[in-house]
Design a protein around this motif. Structure first.
Motif, PDB file in Angstrom:
ATOM      1  N   ARG A   1       1.106  -1.277  -0.048  1.00  0.00           N
ATOM      2  CA  ARG A   1      -0.462   0.330  -0.043  1.00  0.00           C
ATOM      3  C   ARG A   1       0.835   1.152  -0.001  1.00  0.00           C
ATOM      4  O   ARG A   1       0.647   2.191  -0.365  1.00  0.00           O
ATOM      5  CB  ARG A   1      -1.137   0.169   1.573  1.00  0.00           C
ATOM      6  CG  ARG A   1      -0.040  -0.278   2.447  1.00  0.00           C
ATOM      7  CD  ARG A   1      -1.114   0.340   4.125  1.00  0.00           C
ATOM      8  NE  ARG A   1      -0.615  -0.224   5.346  1.00  0.00           N
ATOM      9  CZ  ARG A   1      -0.813   0.666   5.901  1.00  0.00           C
ATOM     10  NH1 ARG A   1      -1.365   1.701   5.316  1.00  0.00           N
ATOM     11  NH2 ARG A   1       0.220   0.568   7.155  1.00  0.00           N
ATOM     12  N   TYR A   2       2.249   1.403   0.285  1.00  0.00           N
ATOM     13  CA  TYR A   2       3.077   2.380   0.123  1.00  0.00           C
ATOM     14  C   TYR A   2       3.908   2.555  -1.250  1.00  0.00           C
ATOM     15  O   TYR A   2       3.815   3.937  -1.460  1.00  0.00           O
ATOM     16  CB  TYR A   2       4.003   1.513   1.092  1.00  0.00           C
ATOM     17  CG  TYR A   2       3.888   2.035   2.858  1.00  0.00           C
ATOM     18  CD1 TYR A   2       3.107   3.008   3.554  1.00  0.00           C
ATOM     19  CD2 TYR A   2       3.816   0.793   3.628  1.00  0.00           C
ATOM     20  CE1 TYR A   2       3.125   3.020   4.675  1.00  0.00           C
ATOM     21  CE2 TYR A   2       3.045   0.846   4.524  1.00  0.00           C
ATOM     22  CZ  TYR A   2       3.099   1.602   5.134  1.00  0.00           C
ATOM     23  OH  TYR A   2       2.716   1.705   6.580  1.00  0.00           O
TER      24      TYR A   2
ATOM     25  N   VAL B   1       0.777   9.657  -4.374  1.00  0.00           N
ATOM     26  CA  VAL B   1       0.693  11.370  -3.571  1.00  0.00           C
ATOM     27  C   VAL B   1       1.597  12.522  -3.583  1.00  0.00           C
ATOM     28  O   VAL B   1       1.075  13.560  -3.309  1.00  0.00           O
ATOM     29  CB  VAL B   1       0.146  10.724  -2.030  1.00  0.00           C
ATOM     30  CG1 VAL B   1       0.916  11.869  -0.999  1.00  0.00           C
ATOM     31  CG2 VAL B   1      -0.495   9.683  -1.903  1.00  0.00           C
ATOM     32  N   ILE B   2       2.795  12.248  -3.522  1.00  0.00           N
ATOM     33  CA  ILE B   2       3.831  13.359  -3.908  1.00  0.00           C
ATOM     34  C   ILE B   2       3.834  13.830  -5.278  1.00  0.00           C
ATOM     35  O   ILE B   2       3.611  14.631  -5.250  1.00  0.00           O
ATOM     36  CB  ILE B   2       5.005  12.427  -3.662  1.00  0.00           C
ATOM     37  CG1 ILE B   2       5.139  11.797  -2.525  1.00  0.00           C
ATOM     38  CG2 ILE B   2       6.357  13.306  -4.123  1.00  0.00           C
ATOM     39  CD1 ILE B   2       6.315  10.569  -2.027  1.00  0.00           C
ATOM     40  N   ALA B   3       3.365  12.975  -6.266  1.00  0.00           N
ATOM     41  CA  ALA B   3       3.320  13.606  -7.579  1.00  0.00           C
ATOM     42  C   ALA B   3       2.285  14.794  -7.802  1.00  0.00           C
ATOM     43  O   ALA B   3       1.689  15.196  -8.952  1.00  0.00           O
ATOM     44  CB  ALA B   3       3.019  12.696  -8.835  1.00  0.00           C
ATOM     45  N   THR B   4       0.740  14.047  -7.128  1.00  0.00           N
ATOM     46  CA  THR B   4      -0.471  14.789  -6.662  1.00  0.00           C
ATOM     47  C   THR B   4      -0.400  16.266  -6.014  1.00  0.00           C
ATOM     48  O   THR B   4      -0.785  17.208  -6.953  1.00  0.00           O
ATOM     49  CB  THR B   4      -1.974  14.410  -6.788  1.00  0.00           C
ATOM     50  OG1 THR B   4      -1.851  13.651  -5.540  1.00  0.00           O
ATOM     51  CG2 THR B   4      -2.224  13.414  -7.654  1.00  0.00           C
TER      52      THR B   4
ATOM     53  N   ALA C   1       2.643  22.822  -7.564  1.00  0.00           N
ATOM     54  CA  ALA C   1       3.014  23.679  -8.903  1.00  0.00           C
ATOM     55  C   ALA C   1       2.056  24.601  -9.395  1.00  0.00           C
ATOM     56  O   ALA C   1       1.688  25.499 -10.363  1.00  0.00           O
ATOM     57  CB  ALA C   1       3.617  22.521 -10.412  1.00  0.00           C
ATOM     58  N   LEU C   2       1.038  23.908  -9.653  1.00  0.00           N
ATOM     59  CA  LEU C   2      -0.569  24.782 -10.512  1.00  0.00           C
ATOM     60  C   LEU C   2      -0.384  26.495  -9.448  1.00  0.00           C
ATOM     61  O   LEU C   2      -0.787  27.603  -9.826  1.00  0.00           O
ATOM     62  CB  LEU C   2      -1.945  24.194 -10.369  1.00  0.00           C
ATOM     63  CG  LEU C   2      -2.195  23.332 -11.754  1.00  0.00           C
ATOM     64  CD1 LEU C   2      -2.793  21.954 -10.992  1.00  0.00           C
ATOM     65  CD2 LEU C   2      -2.289  23.973 -12.860  1.00  0.00           C
TER      66      LEU C   2
ATOM     67  N   ALA D   1      -8.668  20.519  -6.037  1.00  0.00           N
ATOM     68  CA  ALA D   1      -8.652  19.350  -6.660  1.00  0.00           C
ATOM     69  C   ALA D   1      -7.836  18.354  -6.734  1.00  0.00           C
ATOM     70  O   ALA D   1      -7.854  16.977  -6.160  1.00  0.00           O
ATOM     71  CB  ALA D   1      -9.616  19.047  -7.861  1.00  0.00           C
ATOM     72  N   VAL D   2      -7.328  18.787  -6.871  1.00  0.00           N
ATOM     73  CA  VAL D   2      -5.915  17.583  -7.491  1.00  0.00           C
ATOM     74  C   VAL D   2      -5.333  17.651  -5.810  1.00  0.00           C
ATOM     75  O   VAL D   2      -4.490  16.511  -5.586  1.00  0.00           O
ATOM     76  CB  VAL D   2      -4.589  18.205  -7.796  1.00  0.00           C
ATOM     77  CG1 VAL D   2      -3.040  17.437  -8.158  1.00  0.00           C
ATOM     78  CG2 VAL D   2      -5.488  18.326 -10.007  1.00  0.00           C
ATOM     79  N   TYR D   3      -5.661  18.123  -5.185  1.00  0.00           N
ATOM     80  CA  TYR D   3      -4.022  18.333  -3.335  1.00  0.00           C
ATOM     81  C   TYR D   3      -5.718  17.503  -2.487  1.00  0.00           C
ATOM     82  O   TYR D   3      -5.260  16.166  -1.871  1.00  0.00           O
ATOM     83  CB  TYR D   3      -4.864  19.802  -2.886  1.00  0.00           C
ATOM     84  CG  TYR D   3      -4.244  19.922  -1.649  1.00  0.00           C
ATOM     85  CD1 TYR D   3      -2.803  19.686  -0.828  1.00  0.00           C
ATOM     86  CD2 TYR D   3      -5.442  19.678  -0.091  1.00  0.00           C
ATOM     87  CE1 TYR D   3      -2.995  19.779   0.035  1.00  0.00           C
ATOM     88  CE2 TYR D   3      -5.527  20.077   0.890  1.00  0.00           C
ATOM     89  CZ  TYR D   3      -3.769  20.019   0.978  1.00  0.00           C
ATOM     90  OH  TYR D   3      -3.136  19.780   2.570  1.00  0.00           O
ATOM     91  N   ILE D   4      -6.994  17.229  -2.671  1.00  0.00           N
ATOM     92  CA  ILE D   4      -7.834  16.884  -2.851  1.00  0.00           C
ATOM     93  C   ILE D   4      -8.234  15.171  -3.096  1.00  0.00           C
ATOM     94  O   ILE D   4      -7.880  14.337  -1.805  1.00  0.00           O
ATOM     95  CB  ILE D   4      -9.064  16.834  -2.936  1.00  0.00           C
ATOM     96  CG1 ILE D   4      -9.550  18.589  -1.826  1.00  0.00           C
ATOM     97  CG2 ILE D   4     -10.152  15.685  -2.479  1.00  0.00           C
ATOM     98  CD1 ILE D   4     -11.652  18.492  -2.580  1.00  0.00           C
ATOM     99  N   ILE D   5      -7.291  15.381  -4.097  1.00  0.00           N
ATOM    100  CA  ILE D   5      -7.197  13.793  -5.054  1.00  0.00           C
ATOM    101  C   ILE D   5      -5.502  13.009  -3.623  1.00  0.00           C
ATOM    102  O   ILE D   5      -5.243  12.089  -3.189  1.00  0.00           O
ATOM    103  CB  ILE D   5      -6.775  13.421  -5.982  1.00  0.00           C
ATOM    104  CG1 ILE D   5      -8.009  13.456  -6.733  1.00  0.00           C
ATOM    105  CG2 ILE D   5      -6.200  12.201  -6.088  1.00  0.00           C
ATOM    106  CD1 ILE D   5      -7.439  14.302  -8.022  1.00  0.00           C
ATOM    107  N   SER D   6      -5.311  14.244  -3.862  1.00  0.00           N
ATOM    108  CA  SER D   6      -3.313  13.780  -3.018  1.00  0.00           C
ATOM    109  C   SER D   6      -3.744  12.818  -1.306  1.00  0.00           C
ATOM    110  O   SER D   6      -2.917  12.645  -0.892  1.00  0.00           O
ATOM    111  CB  SER D   6      -2.732  14.778  -2.715  1.00  0.00           C
ATOM    112  OG  SER D   6      -1.486  14.213  -2.414  1.00  0.00           O
TER     113      SER D   6
END
Length: 158
Positions: free
Chosen positions: A10-11, A17-20, A26-27, A72-77
């Motif tokens: 799972r890790y 997580v880091i990419a999003t 960046a955005l 939205a991307v942060y929420i996904i992260s």
């Protein structure tokens, strides 16, 4: 042994997580610079005509649109992290994610807001030549479908 390998796998979700998270950051930074440069160009032009104010307003609305996408991307992260890595992450109540349905619900809510801002941007920039009613109708259908899906998610939670 297989159980321990699967439990540890799972890790691997740390990668998205880091990419999003970095994508969201960046955005936010990019659009902050764009908004600052837009404001700077308005000040440099020393023009307070209705057209320049409209251009500035469209720039602000576009910035809000990008910021909402970053959210939205942060929420996904955050959601992926709390679902797969650490479910004890201290979050505000509205951001607590207990399952994939919660993550989808939060994401859909932000997508609806992004679509509303997209229409606002088009309405502010409207020059009378394009068919804004058709665009608004298409967005309304998408928002209605997403809202319907959101009610199904919320009904499933209860």
């Amino acid at each position: 042994m297989l159980r321990r390998i699967l439990a540890s796998s799972r890790y691997i979700m740390i990668v998205p997580v880091i990419a999003t998270f970095l994508g969201s950051l960046a955005l936010i930074l990019y659009e902050t610079v764009v908004l600052f440069l837009t404001a700077l160009s308005v000040v440099e032009d020393r023009s307070l005509s209705p057209k320049s104010v409209k251009i500035f307003a469209v720039g602000i609305v576009e910035a809000v649109d990008v910021f909402l996408i970053a959210i939205a991307v942060y929420i996904i992260s955050i959601g992926l992290y709390s679902l797969f890595v650490d479910d004890k992450l201290p979050l505000p109540k509205w951001l607590e994610i207990d399952n994939l349905e919660d993550l989808k619900g939060n994401l859909i809510s932000v997508v609806i807001a992004v679509l509303a801002v997209l229409f606002l941007r088009e309405a502010v920039a409207w020059d009378g030549e394009r068919n804004i009613a058709a665009f608004g109708g298409a967005l309304a259908l998408v928002v209605a479908a997403l809202a319907f899906f959101l009610t199904k998610i919320n009904a499933h939670r209860q």
